[in-house]
Scaffold this active site. Structure first.
Site, PDB file in Angstrom:
ATOM      1  N   ASP A 155       2.525 -33.888  45.024  1.00 28.57           N
ATOM      2  CA  ASP A 155       3.440 -33.002  44.963  1.00 28.57           C
ATOM      3  C   ASP A 155       4.424 -32.742  45.898  1.00 28.57           C
ATOM      4  O   ASP A 155       5.288 -31.755  45.843  1.00 28.57           O
ATOM      5  CB  ASP A 155       2.533 -31.531  44.763  1.00 28.57           C
TER       6      ASP A 155
ATOM      7  N   ARG B 119      -2.272 -29.323  48.890  1.00 30.97           N
ATOM      8  CA  ARG B 119      -1.067 -29.409  49.248  1.00 30.97           C
ATOM      9  C   ARG B 119      -0.640 -29.270  50.706  1.00 30.97           C
ATOM     10  O   ARG B 119       0.480 -29.192  51.309  1.00 30.97           O
ATOM     11  CB  ARG B 119      -0.175 -28.451  48.389  1.00 30.97           C
TER      12      ARG B 119
ATOM     13  N   ARG C  65       0.528 -17.637  44.410  1.00 32.23           N
ATOM     14  CA  ARG C  65       0.417 -18.773  45.564  1.00 32.23           C
ATOM     15  C   ARG C  65       0.882 -17.912  46.856  1.00 32.23           C
ATOM     16  O   ARG C  65       0.257 -18.276  47.793  1.00 32.23           O
ATOM     17  CB  ARG C  65       1.590 -19.687  45.129  1.00 32.23           C
TER      18      ARG C  65
ATOM     19  N   HIS D 136       4.605 -19.859  40.126  1.00 28.53           N
ATOM     20  CA  HIS D 136       5.567 -19.527  41.134  1.00 28.53           C
ATOM     21  C   HIS D 136       6.876 -19.139  40.673  1.00 28.53           C
ATOM     22  O   HIS D 136       7.325 -19.450  39.429  1.00 28.53           O
ATOM     23  CB  HIS D 136       6.148 -21.118  41.444  1.00 28.53           C
TER      24      HIS D 136
ATOM     25  N   CYS E  93      12.259 -27.040  41.258  1.00 27.64           N
ATOM     26  CA  CYS E  93      11.394 -27.421  42.128  1.00 27.64           C
ATOM     27  C   CYS E  93      11.678 -28.850  42.893  1.00 27.64           C
ATOM     28  O   CYS E  93      10.973 -28.954  43.992  1.00 27.64           O
ATOM     29  CB  CYS E  93       9.854 -27.816  41.259  1.00 27.64           C
TER      30      CYS E  93
HETATM   31  N1  ARG Z   1       2.005 -29.045  40.882  1.00 29.01           N
HETATM   32  C1  ARG Z   1       2.689 -28.377  41.574  1.00 29.01           C
HETATM   33  C2  ARG Z   1       1.965 -27.183  42.372  1.00 29.01           C
HETATM   34  O1  ARG Z   1       1.144 -26.682  41.431  1.00 29.01           O
HETATM   35  C3  ARG Z   1       4.013 -28.174  41.045  1.00 29.01           C
HETATM   36  C4  ARG Z   1       4.939 -27.163  42.022  1.00 29.01           C
HETATM   37  C5  ARG Z   1       6.162 -26.767  41.214  1.00 29.01           C
HETATM   38  N2  ARG Z   1       7.085 -26.091  42.232  1.00 29.01           N
HETATM   39  C6  ARG Z   1       7.782 -25.001  41.835  1.00 29.01           C
HETATM   40  N3  ARG Z   1       8.562 -24.608  42.959  1.00 29.01           N
HETATM   41  N4  ARG Z   1       7.389 -24.444  40.974  1.00 29.01           N
HETATM   42  O2  ARG Z   1       2.016 -26.504  43.167  1.00 29.01           O
END
Ligand code: ARG
Length: 264
Positions: free
Chosen positions: A64, A89, A135, A164, A258
């Site tokens: 990611d 992450r 998040r 997000h 993203c």
């Molecule tokens: N697979 C990543 C996650 O779930 C995707 C992140 C996408 N980023 C964003 N800025 N929307 O963290």
């Protein structure tokens, strides 16, 4: 004004874990087509728009990292580094921190509370529009307010598909924002209406095409070409629109924005 942005090539991009509703390990991106879509976006920035694109080195086992916007929020010379919610992450932050240090940034702070950088923050004039609930934590917004000395408009995200804020809301110019209202709660919708003079509303279907996950220089909007009706709304509002295929990255819950961290 041509922008400077940071991207990270999709060399090791795949679905190694599932941390949002779009990710399914049995639905892997094809690496050639992910590379092609990423390259197309890179070429739009560099060749069509004349933007400067900096590159971060991808790291094996951190699929990611390609979503460079999530690593931090950068305003002028100040960087607030992310504190990722999921352990998968968390190691990304140190690599991006090293990148900033190597590139002469001196004012770096790491968020003490959960905070996922540009995934949950968008600059709107001199304000920061920031999401929380999945998040990033609401407490991280206090850190932002203090570190950047800016007003923060906090929006509570309620739909897990738009975990997000940048998946359901995009800043188009100094006075306009496009968003999918259903992604945030009623009070947040009110706060947004109070802060933004011109709002474009997208439907759930349009949002699912990831066209709200967009970048813009105030005149031209770059986003997924999936939802024609949303692209038309942007055009009707007077913007030029560059739609580009990006859905290999939606398999991970990501899109154009993203993949792009704004530096300047
Ligand atoms: N697979 C990543 C996650 O779930 C995707 C992140 C996408 N980023 C964003 N800025 N929307 O963290």
């Amino acid at each position: 004004m041509p922008k400077t942005v940071l991207m990270c090539p999709p060399t090791y991009f795949d679905i190694e874990y599932e941390i949002n509703p779009w990710m399914h390990q049995e639905d892997q991106p094809t690496s050639e087509s992910a590379s092609e879509q990423w390259r197309k976006l890179y070429n739009i920035y560099t060749q069509r728009l004349g933007w400067h694109v900096e590159l971060a080195e991808p790291v094996k086992g951190l699929p990611d990292m390609v979503f460079a916007t999530d690593c931090s929020l950068v305003i002028d010379d100040r960087v607030m580094l992310s504190s990722f919610l999921y352990k998968e992450r968390q190691p990304e932050t140190a690599y991006f921190e090293a990148w900033f240090k190597d590139h002469g940034y001196k004012n770096l702070a790491k968020a003490k509370n959960f905070f996922e950088g540009g995934g949950d923050t968008l600059l709107f004039g001199d304000k920061i529009i920031a999401g929380y609930g999945f998040r990033s934590s609401l407490e991280s917004h206090d850190e932002l307010r203090e570190y950047f000395s800016r007003e923060v408009v906090s929006l509570r995200i309620i739909d897990p598909n738009f975990y997000h804020l940048d998946t359901s809301l995009t800043v188009l110019s100094d006075n306009s924002v496009a968003y999918y209202p259903g992604a945030i709660d009623e009070d947040s919708q009110q706060r947004l209406r109070a802060a933004v003079p011109h709002l474009i509303e997208a439907t759930l279907d349009e949002a699912r095409g990831f066209g709200l996950n967009a970048t813009s220089d105030g005149k031209t909007i770059i986003c997924s070409d999936e939802s024609k009706t949303l692209l038309q709304k942007y055009k009707d509002a007077g913007f030029e629109v560059i739609g580009t295929p990006i859905l290999e990255f939606r398999k991970s819950g990501g899109g154009v924005k993203c993949l792009t961290l704004e530096l300047r």
